[in-house]
Write a protein that holds these residues in place. Structure first.
Motif, PDB file in Angstrom:
ATOM      1  N   ASP A   1       1.280   4.089   7.897  1.00  0.00           N
ATOM      2  CA  ASP A   1       2.151   2.917   7.708  1.00  0.00           C
ATOM      3  C   ASP A   1       1.560   1.969   6.688  1.00  0.00           C
ATOM      4  OD1 ASP A   1       4.080   3.777   9.481  1.00  0.00           O
ATOM      5  OD2 ASP A   1       3.273   2.632  11.173  1.00  0.00           O
ATOM      6  N   ARG A   2       0.248   1.768   6.730  1.00  0.00           N
ATOM      7  CA  ARG A   2      -0.401   0.868   5.781  1.00  0.00           C
ATOM      8  C   ARG A   2      -0.348   1.433   4.367  1.00  0.00           C
ATOM      9  NH1 ARG A   2      -4.481  -3.141   6.821  1.00  0.00           N
ATOM     10  NH2 ARG A   2      -3.936  -2.836   8.980  1.00  0.00           N
ATOM     11  N   VAL A   3      -0.466   2.750   4.233  1.00  0.00           N
ATOM     12  CA  VAL A   3      -0.343   3.374   2.905  1.00  0.00           C
ATOM     13  C   VAL A   3       1.018   3.051   2.314  1.00  0.00           C
ATOM     14  CG1 VAL A   3      -0.129   5.576   1.672  1.00  0.00           C
ATOM     15  CG2 VAL A   3      -1.955   5.268   3.339  1.00  0.00           C
ATOM     16  N   ARG A   4       2.056   3.253   3.106  1.00  0.00           N
ATOM     17  CA  ARG A   4       3.421   3.022   2.606  1.00  0.00           C
ATOM     18  C   ARG A   4       3.672   1.540   2.318  1.00  0.00           C
ATOM     19  NH1 ARG A   4       4.559   7.358   6.588  1.00  0.00           N
ATOM     20  NH2 ARG A   4       4.968   9.208   5.329  1.00  0.00           N
ATOM     21  N   GLN A   5       3.120   0.653   3.149  1.00  0.00           N
ATOM     22  CA  GLN A   5       3.259  -0.788   2.889  1.00  0.00           C
ATOM     23  C   GLN A   5       2.597  -1.140   1.562  1.00  0.00           C
ATOM     24  OE1 GLN A   5       1.543  -2.713   6.298  1.00  0.00           O
ATOM     25  NE2 GLN A   5       3.123  -1.936   7.683  1.00  0.00           N
ATOM     26  N   TRP A   6       1.405  -0.590   1.326  1.00  0.00           N
ATOM     27  CA  TRP A   6       0.707  -0.849   0.065  1.00  0.00           C
ATOM     28  C   TRP A   6       1.532  -0.344  -1.120  1.00  0.00           C
ATOM     29  CZ3 TRP A   6      -1.080   3.546  -2.710  1.00  0.00           C
ATOM     30  CH2 TRP A   6      -1.618   3.227  -3.962  1.00  0.00           C
TER      31      TRP A   6
ATOM     32  N   ILE B   1      -4.893  -2.698  -3.310  1.00  0.00           N
ATOM     33  CA  ILE B   1      -5.464  -1.755  -2.338  1.00  0.00           C
ATOM     34  C   ILE B   1      -6.320  -2.494  -1.328  1.00  0.00           C
ATOM     35  CG2 ILE B   1      -7.176   0.101  -2.119  1.00  0.00           C
ATOM     36  CD1 ILE B   1      -5.973   1.107  -4.896  1.00  0.00           C
ATOM     37  N   LEU B   2      -7.219  -3.325  -1.795  1.00  0.00           N
ATOM     38  CA  LEU B   2      -8.111  -4.067  -0.900  1.00  0.00           C
ATOM     39  C   LEU B   2      -7.324  -5.017   0.001  1.00  0.00           C
ATOM     40  CD1 LEU B   2     -11.013  -4.830  -3.400  1.00  0.00           C
ATOM     41  CD2 LEU B   2     -10.918  -3.013  -1.660  1.00  0.00           C
ATOM     42  N   ASP B   3      -6.299  -5.650  -0.541  1.00  0.00           N
ATOM     43  CA  ASP B   3      -5.480  -6.580   0.247  1.00  0.00           C
ATOM     44  C   ASP B   3      -4.686  -5.881   1.352  1.00  0.00           C
ATOM     45  OD1 ASP B   3      -6.397  -8.699  -1.256  1.00  0.00           O
ATOM     46  OD2 ASP B   3      -4.542  -8.946  -2.412  1.00  0.00           O
ATOM     47  N   HIS B   4      -4.499  -4.579   1.243  1.00  0.00           N
ATOM     48  CA  HIS B   4      -3.761  -3.822   2.251  1.00  0.00           C
ATOM     49  C   HIS B   4      -4.679  -2.965   3.129  1.00  0.00           C
ATOM     50  CE1 HIS B   4      -0.361  -5.116  -0.176  1.00  0.00           C
ATOM     51  NE2 HIS B   4       0.342  -4.922   0.920  1.00  0.00           N
ATOM     52  N   GLY B   5      -5.960  -3.291   3.131  1.00  0.00           N
ATOM     53  CA  GLY B   5      -6.899  -2.619   4.025  1.00  0.00           C
ATOM     54  C   GLY B   5      -7.417  -1.290   3.525  1.00  0.00           C
ATOM     55  N   GLY B   6      -7.201  -0.998   2.244  1.00  0.00           N
ATOM     56  CA  GLY B   6      -7.690   0.254   1.684  1.00  0.00           C
ATOM     57  C   GLY B   6      -9.111   0.131   1.190  1.00  0.00           C
ATOM     58  N   ARG B   7      -9.759   1.280   1.087  1.00  0.00           N
ATOM     59  CA  ARG B   7     -11.102   1.303   0.502  1.00  0.00           C
ATOM     60  C   ARG B   7     -11.275   2.604  -0.266  1.00  0.00           C
ATOM     61  NH1 ARG B   7     -15.780   3.510   3.697  1.00  0.00           N
ATOM     62  NH2 ARG B   7     -14.842   4.933   5.190  1.00  0.00           N
ATOM     63  N   TYR B   8     -11.931   2.492  -1.396  1.00  0.00           N
ATOM     64  CA  TYR B   8     -12.161   3.649  -2.247  1.00  0.00           C
ATOM     65  C   TYR B   8     -13.251   4.525  -1.639  1.00  0.00           C
ATOM     66  CZ  TYR B   8      -9.479   1.493  -6.002  1.00  0.00           C
ATOM     67  OH  TYR B   8      -8.480   0.949  -6.757  1.00  0.00           O
ATOM     68  N   LEU B   9     -12.973   5.825  -1.525  1.00  0.00           N
ATOM     69  CA  LEU B   9     -13.977   6.788  -1.092  1.00  0.00           C
ATOM     70  C   LEU B   9     -14.499   7.578  -2.288  1.00  0.00           C
ATOM     71  CD1 LEU B   9     -12.342   8.221   2.160  1.00  0.00           C
ATOM     72  CD2 LEU B   9     -14.002   6.353   1.943  1.00  0.00           C
TER      73      LEU B   9
ATOM     74  N   GLU C   1      -5.969   3.805 -22.886  1.00  0.00           N
ATOM     75  CA  GLU C   1      -7.124   3.006 -22.469  1.00  0.00           C
ATOM     76  C   GLU C   1      -6.770   1.549 -22.175  1.00  0.00           C
ATOM     77  OE1 GLU C   1     -11.698   2.039 -23.829  1.00  0.00           O
ATOM     78  OE2 GLU C   1     -10.540   3.500 -24.943  1.00  0.00           O
ATOM     79  N   GLU C   2      -6.004   0.936 -23.041  1.00  0.00           N
ATOM     80  CA  GLU C   2      -5.646  -0.471 -22.843  1.00  0.00           C
ATOM     81  C   GLU C   2      -4.864  -0.674 -21.545  1.00  0.00           C
ATOM     82  OE1 GLU C   2      -2.875  -3.614 -25.191  1.00  0.00           O
ATOM     83  OE2 GLU C   2      -4.399  -2.585 -26.406  1.00  0.00           O
ATOM     84  N   ALA C   3      -3.936   0.229 -21.261  1.00  0.00           N
ATOM     85  CA  ALA C   3      -3.157   0.153 -20.015  1.00  0.00           C
ATOM     86  C   ALA C   3      -4.062   0.362 -18.805  1.00  0.00           C
ATOM     87  CB  ALA C   3      -2.040   1.185 -20.023  1.00  0.00           C
ATOM     88  N   GLY C   4      -5.026   1.269 -18.933  1.00  0.00           N
ATOM     89  CA  GLY C   4      -5.969   1.509 -17.837  1.00  0.00           C
ATOM     90  C   GLY C   4      -6.756   0.260 -17.488  1.00  0.00           C
ATOM     91  N   TRP C   5      -7.208  -0.461 -18.508  1.00  0.00           N
ATOM     92  CA  TRP C   5      -7.970  -1.691 -18.265  1.00  0.00           C
ATOM     93  C   TRP C   5      -7.094  -2.771 -17.632  1.00  0.00           C
ATOM     94  CZ3 TRP C   5     -12.882  -1.506 -17.825  1.00  0.00           C
ATOM     95  CH2 TRP C   5     -13.635  -0.638 -18.598  1.00  0.00           C
ATOM     96  N   ALA C   6      -5.824  -2.794 -17.960  1.00  0.00           N
ATOM     97  CA  ALA C   6      -4.911  -3.786 -17.376  1.00  0.00           C
ATOM     98  C   ALA C   6      -4.502  -3.391 -15.952  1.00  0.00           C
ATOM     99  CB  ALA C   6      -3.671  -3.930 -18.262  1.00  0.00           C
ATOM    100  N   TYR C   7      -4.296  -2.086 -15.718  1.00  0.00           N
ATOM    101  CA  TYR C   7      -3.834  -1.572 -14.420  1.00  0.00           C
ATOM    102  C   TYR C   7      -4.912  -1.668 -13.343  1.00  0.00           C
ATOM    103  CZ  TYR C   7      -2.815   2.103 -10.993  1.00  0.00           C
ATOM    104  OH  TYR C   7      -2.626   2.813  -9.843  1.00  0.00           O
ATOM    105  N   ALA C   8      -6.134  -1.283 -13.659  1.00  0.00           N
ATOM    106  CA  ALA C   8      -7.188  -1.122 -12.655  1.00  0.00           C
ATOM    107  C   ALA C   8      -7.421  -2.354 -11.778  1.00  0.00           C
ATOM    108  CB  ALA C   8      -8.485  -0.678 -13.323  1.00  0.00           C
ATOM    109  N   PRO C   9      -7.604  -3.544 -12.318  1.00  0.00           N
ATOM    110  CA  PRO C   9      -7.878  -4.684 -11.435  1.00  0.00           C
ATOM    111  C   PRO C   9      -6.681  -5.073 -10.559  1.00  0.00           C
ATOM    112  CG  PRO C   9      -7.779  -5.425 -13.724  1.00  0.00           C
ATOM    113  CD  PRO C   9      -7.712  -3.923 -13.729  1.00  0.00           C
ATOM    114  N   VAL C  10      -5.469  -4.895 -11.076  1.00  0.00           N
ATOM    115  CA  VAL C  10      -4.268  -5.226 -10.300  1.00  0.00           C
ATOM    116  C   VAL C  10      -4.119  -4.232  -9.155  1.00  0.00           C
ATOM    117  CG1 VAL C  10      -1.763  -5.499 -10.393  1.00  0.00           C
ATOM    118  CG2 VAL C  10      -3.171  -6.265 -12.314  1.00  0.00           C
TER     119      VAL C  10
END
Length: 105
Positions: free
Chosen positions: A63-68, A28-36, A14-23
């Motif tokens: 290409d954007r997936v791999r860059q991300w 993802i958002l910075d590389h043009g991704g969006r959650y579906l 749980e602690e790792a999940g809370w640290a991982y998620a925002p990073v």
């Protein structure tokens, strides 16, 4: 053509999940991704699923997936969850606008 990242998340400390998620989300958002899809406890209707969470992320193209995935930002997120989460990840090309056609044969 859009490309997708499909993630099947199993056990997460749980602690790792809370640290991982925002990073991860910022990368993802910075590389043009969006959650579906980012829902807890998928509802299996056929077959066996052993997943706590299913995530589907759309990017403009493969290409954007791999860059991300190879970006310093996401490498940092991966280090945060290393050894603390079990997940499986797929990169998948989207279907062409005219839809899916079975292979000829």
């Amino acid at each position: 053509m859009p490309a997708y990242v499909v993630v099947d998340v199993g056990v997460v400390e749980e602690e790792a999940g809370w640290a991982y998620a925002p990073v991860a989300q910022r990368s993802i958002l910075d590389h043009g991704g969006r959650y579906l899809v980012a829902g807890p406890t998928p509802e299996p209707v056929e077959g066996t699923w052993d997943s706590q969470r299913l995530v589907v992320i759309e990017f403009p193209d493969m290409d954007r997936v791999r860059q991300w995935y190879d970006s310093p930002e996401y490498r940092r997120a991966r280090r945060i969850r290393e050894g603390k989460a079990q997940l499986r990840m797929l990169f998948v090309e989207g279907a062409p606008p005219e839809g899916f056609a079975p292979p000829a044969g």
